[in-house]
Structures are given as structure tokens and as C-alpha cells.
Design a protein around this motif. Structure first.
Motif, PDB file in Angstrom:
ATOM      1  N   ILE A   5      43.430  37.894  61.615  1.00 26.31           N
ATOM      2  CA  ILE A   5      44.156  37.954  60.589  1.00 26.31           C
ATOM      3  C   ILE A   5      43.554  36.822  59.559  1.00 26.31           C
ATOM      4  N   GLY A   6      42.997  35.609  60.304  1.00 25.05           N
ATOM      5  CA  GLY A   6      42.798  34.711  59.493  1.00 25.05           C
ATOM      6  C   GLY A   6      41.316  35.129  58.550  1.00 25.05           C
ATOM      7  N   LYS A   7      40.494  35.728  59.421  1.00 25.63           N
ATOM      8  CA  LYS A   7      39.289  36.218  59.022  1.00 25.63           C
ATOM      9  C   LYS A   7      39.563  37.285  57.769  1.00 25.63           C
ATOM     10  N   ILE A   8      40.413  38.200  57.929  1.00 26.83           N
ATOM     11  CA  ILE A   8      40.852  39.062  57.031  1.00 26.83           C
ATOM     12  C   ILE A   8      41.261  38.413  55.625  1.00 26.83           C
ATOM     13  N   PHE A   9      42.157  37.157  55.829  1.00 23.88           N
ATOM     14  CA  PHE A   9      42.666  36.624  54.719  1.00 23.88           C
ATOM     15  C   PHE A   9      41.474  35.761  53.904  1.00 23.88           C
ATOM     16  N   ILE A  10      40.753  35.223  54.598  1.00 20.74           N
ATOM     17  CA  ILE A  10      39.475  34.532  54.203  1.00 20.74           C
ATOM     18  C   ILE A  10      38.638  35.508  53.406  1.00 20.74           C
ATOM     19  N   LEU A  11      38.375  36.758  53.722  1.00 20.41           N
ATOM     20  CA  LEU A  11      37.623  37.626  53.167  1.00 20.41           C
ATOM     21  C   LEU A  11      38.314  38.424  51.929  1.00 20.41           C
ATOM     22  N   PHE A  12      39.626  38.598  52.042  1.00 19.15           N
ATOM     23  CA  PHE A  12      40.561  38.834  50.868  1.00 19.15           C
ATOM     24  C   PHE A  12      40.297  37.965  49.921  1.00 19.15           C
ATOM     25  N   GLY A  13      40.491  36.662  50.315  1.00 17.64           N
ATOM     26  CA  GLY A  13      40.673  35.626  49.208  1.00 17.64           C
ATOM     27  C   GLY A  13      39.006  35.312  48.536  1.00 17.64           C
ATOM     28  N   ALA A  14      38.091  35.526  49.330  1.00 20.10           N
ATOM     29  CA  ALA A  14      36.715  35.628  48.742  1.00 20.10           C
ATOM     30  C   ALA A  14      36.444  36.722  47.814  1.00 20.10           C
ATOM     31  N   LEU A  15      37.058  37.680  47.999  1.00 21.21           N
ATOM     32  CA  LEU A  15      37.005  39.127  47.007  1.00 21.21           C
ATOM     33  C   LEU A  15      37.555  38.865  46.033  1.00 21.21           C
ATOM     34  N   ILE A  16      39.057  38.235  45.968  1.00 19.33           N
ATOM     35  CA  ILE A  16      39.669  38.220  44.718  1.00 19.33           C
ATOM     36  C   ILE A  16      38.889  36.979  43.771  1.00 19.33           C
ATOM     37  N   LEU A  17      38.396  35.965  44.603  1.00 21.33           N
ATOM     38  CA  LEU A  17      37.609  34.953  43.710  1.00 21.33           C
ATOM     39  C   LEU A  17      36.475  35.629  43.223  1.00 21.33           C
ATOM     40  N   ALA A  18      35.787  36.370  43.837  1.00 19.60           N
ATOM     41  CA  ALA A  18      34.440  37.090  43.123  1.00 19.60           C
ATOM     42  C   ALA A  18      34.911  38.019  41.999  1.00 19.60           C
ATOM     43  N   PHE A  19      35.976  38.484  42.300  1.00 20.99           N
ATOM     44  CA  PHE A  19      36.455  39.692  41.178  1.00 20.99           C
ATOM     45  C   PHE A  19      36.897  38.812  39.986  1.00 20.99           C
ATOM     46  N   GLY A  20      37.574  37.631  40.105  1.00 21.84           N
ATOM     47  CA  GLY A  20      38.009  36.683  39.077  1.00 21.84           C
ATOM     48  C   GLY A  20      37.016  36.064  38.178  1.00 21.84           C
ATOM     49  N   PHE A  21      36.001  35.685  38.905  1.00 18.98           N
ATOM     50  CA  PHE A  21      34.381  35.388  38.233  1.00 18.98           C
ATOM     51  C   PHE A  21      33.982  36.509  37.524  1.00 18.98           C
ATOM     52  N   ILE A  22      33.949  37.402  38.077  1.00 17.82           N
ATOM     53  CA  ILE A  22      33.287  38.717  37.355  1.00 17.82           C
ATOM     54  C   ILE A  22      34.340  38.886  36.105  1.00 17.82           C
ATOM     55  N   LEU A  23      35.399  38.747  35.979  1.00 17.78           N
ATOM     56  CA  LEU A  23      36.345  38.939  34.803  1.00 17.78           C
ATOM     57  C   LEU A  23      36.243  37.982  33.775  1.00 17.78           C
ATOM     58  N   LEU A  24      35.961  36.612  34.355  1.00 20.10           N
ATOM     59  CA  LEU A  24      35.785  35.532  33.308  1.00 20.10           C
ATOM     60  C   LEU A  24      34.469  35.639  32.648  1.00 20.10           C
ATOM     61  N   ILE A  25      33.369  36.200  33.448  1.00 23.56           N
ATOM     62  CA  ILE A  25      32.168  36.406  32.820  1.00 23.56           C
ATOM     63  C   ILE A  25      32.257  37.506  31.653  1.00 23.56           C
ATOM     64  N   ALA A  26      33.058  38.484  32.123  1.00 26.02           N
ATOM     65  CA  ALA A  26      33.039  39.717  31.394  1.00 26.02           C
ATOM     66  C   ALA A  26      33.611  39.531  30.081  1.00 26.02           C
TER      67      ALA A  26
END
Length: 80
Positions: A5-26
Motif C-alpha cells: 500500500i505504501g508503494k502504491i501511494f508513493i507511485l500515485f503521488g509521483a504520477l500526480i506530481l508529474a502530471f502537475g509539472f506537465i500542466l504547469l509547463i503546458a
């Protein structure tokens, strides 16, 4: 079990962070993500009062990328 469960939360957090950076750049480059929807093979038909757009190549590319990501995730979280 808690480690999974901890790995899943870390993964989802990283995906949300990456998506946020993409939106900022866009947002800084005019609100559009470069190359998305403008690949060769994307269908665009424009008439006087009608526009039809189907991003065929973009859809295939995104499908391949998502398939690879899900394959890697299933490999990481596979029980041995």
C-alpha cells in the motif's frame, strides 16, 4: 501488505506530481502540450461550418505508453 500500500501511494503521488509539472509547463507555452494531437496520422477535416478531428496516431501512442506503464507496474507489484 502495508509495504504494498505504501508503494502504491508513493507511485500515485509521483504520477500526480508529474502530471502537475506537465500542466504547469503546458500553461507556460500557451496552454497546449507540444506534439500531442499534431502527429502525422491524426485526422483533421475542415469544411465551411464543420470541423472533424480524430487524433488516431496520438491515441495509438498514448495506448502504447499506458500499456508499458501498466506492464511495468504489474511486474513491480507481482507477488513472487
Amino acid at each position: 501488505m502495508l509495504q504494498s500500500i505504501g508503494k502504491i501511494f508513493i507511485l500515485f503521488g509521483a504520477l500526480i506530481l508529474a502530471f502537475g509539472f506537465i500542466l504547469l509547463i503546458a500553461d507556460k507555452i500557451g496552454g497546449k502540450i507540444p506534439f500531442i494531437g499534431k502527429l502525422p496520422g491524426d485526422i483533421l477535416i475542415q469544411k465551411r461550418n464543420f470541423t472533424f478531428y480524430f487524433p488516431l496516431t496520438t491515441s495509438i501512442l498514448l495506448s502504447i505508453i499506458l500499456t508499458l506503464i501498466l506492464w511495468v507496474l504489474s511486474f513491480i507489484f507481482r507477488k513472487h
